[in-house]
Design an enzyme around this catalytic site. Structure first.
Site, PDB file in Angstrom:
ATOM      1  N   HIS A   1       0.898  -1.237  -0.055  1.00 15.75           N
ATOM      2  CA  HIS A   1       0.008  -0.222  -0.002  1.00 15.75           C
ATOM      3  C   HIS A   1       0.899   1.250  -0.031  1.00 15.75           C
ATOM      4  O   HIS A   1       2.123   1.270   0.676  1.00 15.75           O
ATOM      5  CB  HIS A   1      -0.989   0.058   1.104  1.00 15.75           C
ATOM      6  CG  HIS A   1      -2.107   0.924   0.985  1.00 15.75           C
ATOM      7  ND1 HIS A   1      -2.143   2.356   1.460  1.00 15.75           N
ATOM      8  CD2 HIS A   1      -3.378   0.617   0.878  1.00 15.75           C
ATOM      9  CE1 HIS A   1      -3.329   2.830   1.103  1.00 15.75           C
ATOM     10  NE2 HIS A   1      -3.998   1.817   0.842  1.00 15.75           N
TER      11      HIS A   1
ATOM     12  N   ASP B   1      -7.878  -5.343   0.069  1.00 20.66           N
ATOM     13  CA  ASP B   1      -8.186  -6.238  -0.999  1.00 20.66           C
ATOM     14  C   ASP B   1      -7.961  -7.524  -0.716  1.00 20.66           C
ATOM     15  O   ASP B   1      -8.519  -8.458  -1.582  1.00 20.66           O
ATOM     16  CB  ASP B   1      -7.608  -5.541  -2.383  1.00 20.66           C
ATOM     17  CG  ASP B   1      -8.502  -4.341  -2.830  1.00 20.66           C
ATOM     18  OD1 ASP B   1      -7.587  -3.486  -2.918  1.00 20.66           O
ATOM     19  OD2 ASP B   1      -9.587  -4.121  -2.772  1.00 20.66           O
TER      20      ASP B   1
HETATM   21  C1  SDX Z   1      -6.270   0.150  -2.850  1.00 23.27           C
HETATM   22  O1  SDX Z   1      -4.498   4.570  -2.089  1.00 23.27           O
HETATM   23  C2  SDX Z   1      -5.383   3.903  -1.343  1.00 23.27           C
HETATM   24  O2  SDX Z   1      -5.839   4.475  -0.550  1.00 23.27           O
HETATM   25  C3  SDX Z   1      -5.925   2.797  -2.043  1.00 23.27           C
HETATM   26  C4  SDX Z   1      -6.959   2.028  -1.550  1.00 23.27           C
HETATM   27  C5  SDX Z   1      -8.378   2.761  -1.190  1.00 23.27           C
HETATM   28  O3  SDX Z   1      -9.044   2.325  -0.024  1.00 23.27           O
HETATM   29  O4  SDX Z   1      -8.402   3.551  -1.727  1.00 23.27           O
HETATM   30  O5  SDX Z   1      -6.460   1.625  -0.101  1.00 23.27           O
HETATM   31  C6  SDX Z   1      -7.432   0.851  -2.051  1.00 23.27           C
HETATM   32  O6  SDX Z   1      -5.918   0.651  -4.105  1.00 23.27           O
HETATM   33  C7  SDX Z   1      -5.478  -0.773  -2.139  1.00 23.27           C
HETATM   34  C8  SDX Z   1      -4.308  -1.346  -2.889  1.00 23.27           C
HETATM   35  C9  SDX Z   1      -4.556  -2.436  -3.949  1.00 23.27           C
HETATM   36  N1  SDX Z   1      -3.634  -2.749  -4.766  1.00 23.27           N
HETATM   37  C10 SDX Z   1      -3.061  -4.205  -4.745  1.00 23.27           C
HETATM   38  O7  SDX Z   1      -3.056  -4.901  -3.829  1.00 23.27           O
HETATM   39  C11 SDX Z   1      -1.976  -4.265  -5.950  1.00 23.27           C
HETATM   40  C12 SDX Z   1      -0.745  -4.900  -5.481  1.00 23.27           C
HETATM   41  N2  SDX Z   1      -0.029  -3.670  -4.819  1.00 23.27           N
HETATM   42  C13 SDX Z   1       0.937  -3.041  -5.540  1.00 23.27           C
HETATM   43  O8  SDX Z   1       0.628  -2.544  -6.768  1.00 23.27           O
HETATM   44  C14 SDX Z   1       1.459  -1.816  -4.636  1.00 23.27           C
HETATM   45  O9  SDX Z   1       1.524  -2.508  -3.332  1.00 23.27           O
HETATM   46  C15 SDX Z   1       0.664  -0.605  -4.654  1.00 23.27           C
HETATM   47  C16 SDX Z   1       0.397  -0.160  -5.784  1.00 23.27           C
HETATM   48  C17 SDX Z   1      -0.694  -0.851  -4.046  1.00 23.27           C
HETATM   49  C18 SDX Z   1       1.646   0.483  -3.951  1.00 23.27           C
HETATM   50  O10 SDX Z   1       2.759   0.731  -4.594  1.00 23.27           O
HETATM   51  P1  SDX Z   1       3.722   1.832  -4.196  1.00 23.27           P
HETATM   52  O11 SDX Z   1       3.363   2.454  -2.905  1.00 23.27           O
HETATM   53  O12 SDX Z   1       3.814   2.681  -5.346  1.00 23.27           O
HETATM   54  O13 SDX Z   1       5.026   0.905  -3.773  1.00 23.27           O
HETATM   55  P2  SDX Z   1       5.729   0.353  -4.938  1.00 23.27           P
HETATM   56  O14 SDX Z   1       5.160  -0.155  -6.234  1.00 23.27           O
HETATM   57  O15 SDX Z   1       6.923   1.476  -5.100  1.00 23.27           O
HETATM   58  O16 SDX Z   1       6.432  -0.673  -4.063  1.00 23.27           O
HETATM   59  C19 SDX Z   1       7.868  -0.814  -3.582  1.00 23.27           C
HETATM   60  C20 SDX Z   1       8.561  -2.126  -3.386  1.00 23.27           C
HETATM   61  C21 SDX Z   1       8.823  -2.386  -5.010  1.00 23.27           C
HETATM   62  O17 SDX Z   1      10.034  -3.297  -5.099  1.00 23.27           O
HETATM   63  P3  SDX Z   1      11.454  -2.654  -5.111  1.00 23.27           P
HETATM   64  O18 SDX Z   1      11.553  -1.817  -6.398  1.00 23.27           O
HETATM   65  O19 SDX Z   1      11.593  -1.602  -3.987  1.00 23.27           O
HETATM   66  O20 SDX Z   1      12.035  -3.850  -5.365  1.00 23.27           O
HETATM   67  O21 SDX Z   1       7.620  -3.069  -3.118  1.00 23.27           O
HETATM   68  C22 SDX Z   1       7.247  -3.971  -4.275  1.00 23.27           C
HETATM   69  C23 SDX Z   1       7.666  -2.997  -5.491  1.00 23.27           C
HETATM   70  O22 SDX Z   1       7.912  -4.120  -6.602  1.00 23.27           O
HETATM   71  N3  SDX Z   1       6.019  -4.351  -4.088  1.00 23.27           N
HETATM   72  C24 SDX Z   1       5.421  -5.312  -4.425  1.00 23.27           C
HETATM   73  C25 SDX Z   1       3.992  -5.448  -4.118  1.00 23.27           C
HETATM   74  N4  SDX Z   1       3.577  -4.111  -3.503  1.00 23.27           N
HETATM   75  C26 SDX Z   1       4.985  -3.300  -3.783  1.00 23.27           C
HETATM   76  N5  SDX Z   1       6.047  -6.525  -4.482  1.00 23.27           N
HETATM   77  C27 SDX Z   1       5.161  -7.661  -4.644  1.00 23.27           C
HETATM   78  N6  SDX Z   1       3.760  -7.729  -4.579  1.00 23.27           N
HETATM   79  C28 SDX Z   1       3.233  -6.647  -4.331  1.00 23.27           C
HETATM   80  N7  SDX Z   1       1.903  -6.471  -4.015  1.00 23.27           N
END
Ligand code: SDX
Length: 436
Positions: free
Chosen positions: A313, A371
């Site tokens: 998140h 989720d």
């Molecule tokens: C919602 O914003 C809100 O409030 C949203 C929400 C709401 O109520 O409105 O809470 C609802 O959208 C919840 C989030 C649902 N999405 C998912 O579950 C999809 C999977 N999650 C990721 O796509 C991700 O965690 C995000 C998009 C939610 C957040 O991403 P960020 O903050 O941009 O962080 P990032 O992508 O930069 O991740 C940091 C690191 C990265 O690795 P490195 O480059 O440091 O090596 O963490 C890794 C990412 O690759 N990472 C994950 C991951 N989420 C982040 N790796 C594997 N699985 C994941 N789910």
């Protein structure tokens, strides 16, 4: 906003004159640096793609402490609201700022109940879609189409119009989501009933047919009502920011909410619940719990685009409080349905346990978000996977409206118009095609 007695001084190593920027303190949470005069005083913009360090507005609606895993709607902890209130009380709280007393609750419930029907013409919009259209494509169209009907509540500068539009959107979303579902099933629509609660009405419109009525099960109705509460608002997330930016042009509230529906559809945002359930079903097909290690290996492999959906998140760097409540609801619903040994729920809990002990996730502060379990609950209730995000949109509509109305109601608001860092071609002249 309370001016802080601390100032931020921005200085430049090239000798350009430094400037002082005022700070403002919130009631809780991080202070902000007011950069509104930065460009005028320095000719420079700030740069923050994805808005990781940017406060887009001052708000009184929802507060999130990502480190503590805390979520407050108008100051009330989500745990207390989920356990002690129903969704319409939470709608009243988000829209008006206070929980309703008995009289206000009765009046509000009646108002919403008497707006649940949609214009009979709405059914003809659905006929333009293929029966297998994704419900979010249908819902985006239907919500936008509401603009065509309610000319008496589209002047967003008029507070009474904003209030009527809010009532209409809260009331009609369940009807529209159920219509999108019925259309995909090839079944006739069920009209709302005024003798049912908001959530029981939604369940009946979804699962009753003209041939056989549907008696909503109280545990399932309570579960869907809690799902609505947990998804109602969430500060300046992507779809809420979309609604604010769209609404800042002065467009009508139905169009602005339709923009929020479209943004929520994305798998990184509201589409994650559908993606998470599909992920769990894929692992189940691969062999279930024994295959979790192989799956987690793919997630950690930088060359694979596999993500653990429902984890991570932008704001929560701790357990999403909504995920805890959703897991509780999972237990209640599966227990009530005699599905306590549901293999997908067991798989989800096993996967969560393994991830929370794996340094890849721990070091990146990746925890289950709202989720992760919501899909399992909805599937147990009978909601098809493809409708999960539409249910999320139904619930989030009240948050979008509250945030939109807060912005429009602020006399200082302006149309949103970010700038950019331009890295393309400088000025150049067109050559005749023979010389290109
Ligand atoms: C919602 O914003 C809100 O409030 C949203 C929400 C709401 O109520 O409105 O809470 C609802 O959208 C919840 C989030 C649902 N999405 C998912 O579950 C999809 C999977 N999650 C990721 O796509 C991700 O965690 C995000 C998009 C939610 C957040 O991403 P960020 O903050 O941009 O962080 P990032 O992508 O930069 O991740 C940091 C690191 C990265 O690795 P490195 O480059 O440091 O090596 O963490 C890794 C990412 O690759 N990472 C994950 C991951 N989420 C982040 N790796 C594997 N699985 C994941 N789910």
């Amino acid at each position: 906003m309370t001016p802080s007695d601390v100032k931020a001084t921005l200085s430049f190593s090239d000798g350009s004159p430094s400037i002082d920027l005022p700070l403002y303190k919130g009631s809780i949470g991080p202070d902000v640096i007011d950069i509104r005069k930065l460009y005028g005083q320095t000719g420079k913009f700030t740069y923050d793609p994805g808005f990781l360090s940017t406060a887009s507005c001052a708000s009184t609606i929802t507060y999130i402490d990502g480190d503590k895993g805390e979520l407050l709607y108008r100051g009330y902890p989500i745990e207390q609201l989920a356990q002690q209130c129903d969704f319409l009380e939470v709608c009243y709280l988000l829209i008006y700022g206070e929980l309703p007393n008995t009289e206000q609750r009765t009046t509000f419930t009646k108002t919403i109940t008497y707006h649940t029907m949609v214009n009979e013409q709405m059914q003809f919009f659905l006929r333009g879609f293929r029966r297998d259209a994704h419900p979010m494509a249908v819902l985006t169209g239907l919500v936008g189409a509401l603009s065509a009907f309610y000319h008496d509540s589209t002047d967003v500068q008029n507070a009474r119009h904003r209030e009527i539009a809010a009532h209409r959107l809260i009331a009609k979303m369940p009807t529209l989501v159920a219509m999108a579902y019925k259309y995909g099933m090839g079944q006739p629509y069920m009209y709302p009933r005024n003798d049912l609660s908001y959530s029981a009405n939604f369940m009946r419109m979804m699962f009753a047919t003209p041939c056989e009525d549907y008696k909503p099960n109280d545990v399932l109705v309570r579960a869907i009502d809690r799902i609505f509460i947990l998804h109602a608002d969430h500060e300046q997330n992507a779809s809420t920011s979309t609604v604010r930016l769209c609404g800042s042009s002065g467009t009508n509230p139905f169009a602005a909410i339709a923009a929020g529906v479209a943004c929520l559809w994305g798998p990184a945002h509201g589409g994650a619940n559908e993606a998470c359930l599909n992920m769990l079903e894929d692992i189940q097909r691969m062999g279930g719990v024994e295959k979790i290690g192989e799956f987690v290996k793919q997630v950690k492999d930088k060359n694979s685009s596999v993500k653990l959906m429902g984890f991570g998140h932008r704001v929560y760097k701790n357990y999403d409080p909504r995920a805890k409540l959703m897991r509780e609801t999972c237990h209640e619903v599966l227990g009530a349905l005699g599905l306590g040994n549901d293999p997908l729920f067991k798989l989800a809990m096993a996967l969560e346990k393994i991830a929370l002990e794996d340094d890849y996730f721990v070091s990146r502060k990746l925890y289950p978000n709202v989720d992760y379990y919501s899909g399992i609950v909805q599937r147990a209730i009978g909601v098809p996977v493809s409708l999960f995000t539409a249910v999320f949109a139904l619930a989030r509509t009240v948050g979008w409206i509250a945030q939109l109305n807060e912005m429009i109601g602020d006399p200082e608001y302006k149309i949103g118009r970010p700038r950019q860092l331009f890295v393309g071609s400088a000025r150049r002249d067109v050559k005749p095609v023979a010389q290109r």
